[in-house]
Each structure stands twice: as C-alpha cells, then as structure tokens.
Design a protein around this motif. Structure first.
Motif, PDB file in Angstrom:
ATOM      1  N   TYR A 181      51.626 -94.425  71.486  1.00  0.00           N
ATOM      2  CA  TYR A 181      50.864 -94.918  70.316  1.00  0.00           C
ATOM      3  C   TYR A 181      50.282 -93.837  69.686  1.00  0.00           C
ATOM      4  O   TYR A 181      50.346 -93.772  68.204  1.00  0.00           O
ATOM      5  CB  TYR A 181      49.713 -95.942  70.813  1.00  0.00           C
ATOM      6  CG  TYR A 181      49.070 -96.534  69.469  1.00  0.00           C
ATOM      7  CD1 TYR A 181      49.662 -97.683  68.768  1.00  0.00           C
ATOM      8  CD2 TYR A 181      48.010 -96.012  69.113  1.00  0.00           C
ATOM      9  CE1 TYR A 181      49.020 -98.229  67.820  1.00  0.00           C
ATOM     10  CE2 TYR A 181      47.430 -96.430  67.812  1.00  0.00           C
ATOM     11  CZ  TYR A 181      47.878 -97.583  67.333  1.00  0.00           C
ATOM     12  OH  TYR A 181      47.233 -98.054  66.180  1.00  0.00           O
ATOM     13  N   GLY A 182      49.403 -93.141  70.206  1.00  0.00           N
ATOM     14  CA  GLY A 182      48.686 -91.968  69.567  1.00  0.00           C
ATOM     15  C   GLY A 182      49.493 -90.714  69.002  1.00  0.00           C
ATOM     16  O   GLY A 182      49.067 -90.172  67.744  1.00  0.00           O
ATOM     17  N   CYS A 183      50.503 -90.400  69.669  1.00  0.00           N
ATOM     18  CA  CYS A 183      51.165 -89.136  69.443  1.00  0.00           C
ATOM     19  C   CYS A 183      52.004 -89.035  67.782  1.00  0.00           C
ATOM     20  O   CYS A 183      52.023 -88.087  67.258  1.00  0.00           O
ATOM     21  CB  CYS A 183      52.082 -88.742  70.201  1.00  0.00           C
ATOM     22  SG  CYS A 183      53.448 -89.722  70.628  1.00  0.00           S
ATOM     23  N   SER A 184      52.432 -90.344  67.545  1.00  0.00           N
ATOM     24  CA  SER A 184      53.235 -90.191  66.091  1.00  0.00           C
ATOM     25  C   SER A 184      52.386 -90.290  64.936  1.00  0.00           C
ATOM     26  O   SER A 184      53.071 -89.805  63.919  1.00  0.00           O
ATOM     27  CB  SER A 184      54.396 -91.165  66.382  1.00  0.00           C
ATOM     28  OG  SER A 184      53.790 -92.653  66.277  1.00  0.00           O
ATOM     29  N   GLY A 200      44.138 -85.295  71.885  1.00  0.00           N
ATOM     30  CA  GLY A 200      43.604 -86.468  71.417  1.00  0.00           C
ATOM     31  C   GLY A 200      42.299 -85.881  70.788  1.00  0.00           C
ATOM     32  O   GLY A 200      41.881 -86.756  69.709  1.00  0.00           O
ATOM     33  N   LEU A 201      41.468 -85.068  71.401  1.00  0.00           N
ATOM     34  CA  LEU A 201      40.169 -84.600  70.677  1.00  0.00           C
ATOM     35  C   LEU A 201      40.335 -84.007  69.491  1.00  0.00           C
ATOM     36  O   LEU A 201      39.707 -84.127  68.410  1.00  0.00           O
ATOM     37  CB  LEU A 201      39.508 -83.654  71.798  1.00  0.00           C
ATOM     38  CG  LEU A 201      39.038 -84.033  73.034  1.00  0.00           C
ATOM     39  CD1 LEU A 201      38.410 -82.972  73.954  1.00  0.00           C
ATOM     40  CD2 LEU A 201      37.872 -85.054  72.707  1.00  0.00           C
ATOM     41  N   SER A 202      41.375 -83.154  69.047  1.00  0.00           N
ATOM     42  CA  SER A 202      41.464 -82.644  67.860  1.00  0.00           C
ATOM     43  C   SER A 202      41.987 -83.773  66.948  1.00  0.00           C
ATOM     44  O   SER A 202      41.527 -83.545  65.608  1.00  0.00           O
ATOM     45  CB  SER A 202      42.794 -81.652  67.886  1.00  0.00           C
ATOM     46  OG  SER A 202      44.419 -82.271  68.361  1.00  0.00           O
ATOM     47  N   CYS A 203      42.699 -84.769  67.190  1.00  0.00           N
ATOM     48  CA  CYS A 203      42.874 -85.840  66.187  1.00  0.00           C
ATOM     49  C   CYS A 203      41.798 -86.549  65.794  1.00  0.00           C
ATOM     50  O   CYS A 203      41.498 -86.995  64.844  1.00  0.00           O
ATOM     51  CB  CYS A 203      43.854 -86.800  66.950  1.00  0.00           C
ATOM     52  SG  CYS A 203      44.817 -87.460  65.882  1.00  0.00           S
ATOM     53  N   LEU A 204      40.695 -86.693  66.584  1.00  0.00           N
ATOM     54  CA  LEU A 204      39.546 -87.210  66.321  1.00  0.00           C
ATOM     55  C   LEU A 204      38.489 -86.384  65.278  1.00  0.00           C
ATOM     56  O   LEU A 204      37.948 -87.031  64.416  1.00  0.00           O
ATOM     57  CB  LEU A 204      38.408 -87.454  67.427  1.00  0.00           C
ATOM     58  CG  LEU A 204      38.946 -88.205  68.655  1.00  0.00           C
ATOM     59  CD1 LEU A 204      37.691 -88.255  69.721  1.00  0.00           C
ATOM     60  CD2 LEU A 204      38.968 -90.025  68.294  1.00  0.00           C
ATOM     61  N   PHE A 205      38.964 -85.193  65.270  1.00  0.00           N
ATOM     62  CA  PHE A 205      38.180 -84.410  64.200  1.00  0.00           C
ATOM     63  C   PHE A 205      39.082 -84.287  62.798  1.00  0.00           C
ATOM     64  O   PHE A 205      38.507 -84.070  61.818  1.00  0.00           O
ATOM     65  CB  PHE A 205      38.020 -83.020  64.757  1.00  0.00           C
ATOM     66  CG  PHE A 205      37.001 -82.833  65.712  1.00  0.00           C
ATOM     67  CD1 PHE A 205      35.632 -82.758  65.341  1.00  0.00           C
ATOM     68  CD2 PHE A 205      37.444 -82.615  67.273  1.00  0.00           C
ATOM     69  CE1 PHE A 205      34.538 -82.612  66.448  1.00  0.00           C
ATOM     70  CE2 PHE A 205      36.267 -82.700  68.023  1.00  0.00           C
ATOM     71  CZ  PHE A 205      34.872 -82.574  67.589  1.00  0.00           C
ATOM     72  N   ILE A 250      43.400 -89.934  74.286  1.00  0.00           N
ATOM     73  CA  ILE A 250      42.570 -89.540  75.476  1.00  0.00           C
ATOM     74  C   ILE A 250      42.587 -90.666  76.349  1.00  0.00           C
ATOM     75  O   ILE A 250      42.539 -90.169  77.838  1.00  0.00           O
ATOM     76  CB  ILE A 250      41.022 -89.487  74.725  1.00  0.00           C
ATOM     77  CG1 ILE A 250      41.125 -88.382  73.740  1.00  0.00           C
ATOM     78  CG2 ILE A 250      40.070 -89.498  75.919  1.00  0.00           C
ATOM     79  CD1 ILE A 250      39.673 -88.389  73.004  1.00  0.00           C
ATOM     80  N   CYS A 251      42.876 -91.856  75.968  1.00  0.00           N
ATOM     81  CA  CYS A 251      42.907 -92.877  77.197  1.00  0.00           C
ATOM     82  C   CYS A 251      44.314 -92.686  78.025  1.00  0.00           C
ATOM     83  O   CYS A 251      44.117 -92.821  79.326  1.00  0.00           O
ATOM     84  CB  CYS A 251      43.139 -94.278  76.571  1.00  0.00           C
ATOM     85  SG  CYS A 251      41.639 -94.750  75.832  1.00  0.00           S
TER      86      CYS A 251
END
Length: 451
Positions: free
Chosen positions: A265-268, A331-336, A421-422
């Motif tokens: 879900y998160g990577c694309s 995931g952390l980099s995506c939050l920023f 992150i999950c």
C-alpha cells in the motif's frame, strides 16, 4: 576395452558436473540470467514507475482529475501483481522463456494500442490491464530464474538484477519527459511499446538449469544416438502438483505476507504522486523528471549495497532485519515529504527514499527464498506479488481522492509513510514475540533464520 573405460569414466564425470550445475552453480550462465532479469525489470517496473509522468498530460487532454488518471497506474500495478501466479504457472508448466516472451508481446501491444487512446477508459484497458498482464507474465518468472542459479551469492545477484528498476527509472524518467515534449504523449507511448518488446530478447536468455531429461539428451548425443530436439525439456526437480503450494503452511511465510500487504500500500504512492506534487510546488517539469531520475540512481546504490551486505556470511541470518530497516526508513522519509516544497529539499528526499526502496526491492525475493527454499520460489513469488495487487489497486486512487478532497498531498503521503512503518513494525514485533518462546528450545530454528 581400455578406451571404452576412459569414455565411460569421462561420461560419468560430465554427468556429475551437470548434476552439480543443476543445483545453483552460482555463476556461469547465471550471470546472463541476471542480465536478462535486469533488462526485464527495466522494461516492466521502470516503465510502470514512469507512467506517472504522463498523468499531467492525461489530465489536460482528457479533462479528468487526479483520482481518474491515478486508476491507470493502479490498474497496471494491480494487474501485474494479480496475474503473477499466472506467470508462475506458465513458467512452471512450460518454461520461463516462453512466459517472458508471451509477456513481452502482450505488454508491447498494450502500449502500442494506448497511443491510439480516445478516452481514459480506453487507457484503463490497454495501458492498465493488457500491459499489466504482459508485465506479470515476464516479471515473476525472470526473478525466480535468478534464485535457481544462485545460492551463496543470491543476495548480490538479486541486487544487480533488481537494480534494473532503478537504473531504468534514472534513464527513462527524463527520456520520457523529452519524448512527450517532442512527440506528444502518443508518440512517447509508441516508443515505449518498442522498448518493452525487448522482453522477448530477455526471455531468450532464460536457459533453464538442465534436469534429468536434459542430461540424458547430452549423453545420447555423445554416444551417437538420435535425439528429438522438438521435445520440451522438463526439469524433474520441480515440485509436484500436490506439493507445489505446501509452503503456504509455513508460519514464517504467512507473517511475511502480512507485512507485504502494508508494504504494497505504501510503496507505490510516492512514485505516483512525486511528480504531480513537485509540479504543484512550483518545480519545473524537467526538474520533476530529474527527481524521478535521482530516485533511480539512489535505488541502484541501495540494491547493490544491501545485496552485497546481505551476502556476508555473518549477516545472512539477519537478512530479514535488513529488510525491516529498509522499509521502516523508507516510511519515515515519506512522512517528511509534505514539509519539502522546493527542489533543493526534494532532492535529499529522492536520494533517501530511492536508496531504501532499492534495498527492499532486492531483499523481497531473497527473504522469500530463505523462507520457502528455491524449489518453491517461483510459486511463492507468484503468491507474494498476487497479494500486492489489491493495495496497488486502491492506494493511488485513495491518494488522489485525498488530494481532491483536501487540496493537499499531506494526507496522501502521511498514510503512505504510516503503512510502510507498520510493515516493518509487524515483522519486528512478531519476530520478538515468536523468538522468545523458541529460545527455550534448541530444536526449533529462530523465525526467519537461514541455515
């Protein structure tokens, strides 16, 4: 008599060598397999990533919003993963060579037809579904072939092979932007169709490891017997129908699948929306395409370095830990990302995100192979990528809907980062919970360990 004895011993020696080569030779023609898989990932995953560059053109030409055009990328990714078991089935029943060649023909036809599109709905069928099916038939068998040729240097081989998606993104992103400017989006799709047709060449490189029947043919040739070359070689080391999916009962593999769902879900999302987000922040189209290229370059470093590190003898039992670190950092980099709204700040994001994206892409087939063994790798990868389908299908449209509703990309990127992150946290938590009771019994191997 003496001469016959020499010939007999020579035949026995050759037979023993071929038996050994059928069990992961870790080199030789295996490097050509790596090269073929590398080019396959260029023509499949790199092309899929670069589809987002067309979104602004599609929105302008067809007068559609973000969520409508995002379905094109979603359908392509979803179909590629949904039909992965079909690629595994054809690869197991016929050969990986045949599966990849058929996939090359279908995906090339899909891109060629997409250049004639008169509506977004037509692109759903041609660029989304037809091209996606072709990619599915090519991608999974090519990856599984690498696992069959390598054991000791498996992670390095996969690192090189999977870097094709990063190198391809680096080269194709600015190239596609230039093609659109010079030939319009229709001409660009037409040229991409010609590029993807090279999957047929990649398939020609996929020579299978010889099973018993292949060895018998060579021995017959040496003895002067007539050989029927029209018969397809069948590798008798492949699992039987009854045992082909027995790996689904392995608890460690089931835990991996749960983690992969959140990962998918998160990577694309960043690959779909980085270019539109950059353009909305005032970045020029050329700079936005350059960001995709930076993602690709950084991914090259990620795949090769993590592949080399994971092959170190002292670190092989901890390959899954490397995977968790890569996904969590991504995931952390995506939050920023929502805080970065100028080109000079988006460049570091592309470097970091691309690096860890390349790392986990290289490690997925490695940790899967470590969990189920190379015998079941083709079928296992089919299941892994099949489960990627639904998250790939819904994540870009959900992200587009959030953009349309909020007028901002913040919620879209935040949801993507939390999902990544999950994925890492689930594996880490389960690893700790399961390993503790196992530690009291020496008869049970720690979860995800490599023997």
């Amino acid at each position: 008599m003496k001469r016959g004895s020499i010939l007999s011993s020579r035949s026995l020696e050759m037979s023993e060598k071929k038996t050994h080569s059928a069990a992961a030779p870790d080199g030789g023609w295996g490097w050509m397999i790596v090269a073929g898989c590398f080019l396959t990932t260029v023509c499949t995953r790199a092309v899929t990533r670069c589809v987002s560059i067309f979104f602004v053109e599609f929105q302008s030409y067809f007068s559609r919003d973000y969520s409508a055009t995002a379905w094109i990328h979603s359908l392509m990714d979803c179909t590629t993963m949904l039909c992965a078991p079909l690629g595994s089935y054809i690869g197991n029943r016929l050969s990986s060579r045949i599966a990849i060649m058929i996939g090359g023909l279908l995906s090339s036809a899909g891109l060629l037809l997409s250049s004639l599109a008169a509506s977004v709905e037509f692109l759903y069928l041609t660029l989304g579904v037809l091209t996606g099916v072709g990619f599915a038939l090519s991608y999974t068998p090519a990856i599984a072939m690498v696992g069959s040729y390598f054991s000791e240097r498996k992670a390095l081989a996969y690192g090189i092979a999977m870097s094709g998606s990063s190198i391809g993104t680096f080269i194709l992103a600015p190239s596609v932007q230039l093609l659109i400017e010079f030939f319009s989006w229709r001409g660009a799709l037409l040229i991409l169709g010609g590029l993807v047709s090279h999957l047929c060449v990649c398939g020609a490189l996929m020579r299978p490891l010889e099973g018993k029947r292949g060895r018998q043919k060579e021995m017959d040739l040496e003895s002067g017997k007539k050989v029927d070359f029209l018969n397809i070689d069948i590798d008798e080391s492949k699992p039987s129908d009854a045992k082909e999916y027995s790996f689904l009962l392995i608890p460690d593999f089931l835990l991996l699948l749960v983690s992969f769902l959140f990962l998918a879900y998160g990577c694309s999302v960043p690959f779909v929306y980085l270019v539109p987000y950059s353009l909305s922040s005032g970045v020029s189209p050329q700079q936005a395409a350059l960001l995709m290229s930076i993602l690709g370059v950084s991914g090259i470093v990620g795949t090769t370095t993590f592949g080399w590190i994971a092959d170190r003898k002292c670190l092989r039992p901890y390959r899954v830990v490397s995977y968790m670190l890569a996904v969590g950092s991504e995931g952390l980099s995506c939050l920023f990302l929502p805080l970065l709204n100028v080109f000079s700040l988006l460049v570091p994001f592309s470097l970091v995100y691309g690096y860890f994206d390349g790392a986990y892409v290289a490690l997925i087939p490695v940790v899967t192979s470590d969990t189920v063994s190379s015998t079941h790798l083709t079928s296992a990868l089919g299941v892994v990528y099949f489960l990627h389908a639904i998250p790939y299908l819904i994540s870009p449209p959900i992200g587009g809907w959030l953009v349309d509703q909020t007028g901002s990309y913040t919620a879209t990127f935040f949801l993507s980062g939390v999902s990544l992150i999950c994925s890492a946290v689930i594996l880490a938590a389960v690893r700790v919970i399961i390993r503790c009771p196992r530690g009291s019994s020496s008869a049970i191997t720690p979860v995800f360990s490599v023997t």
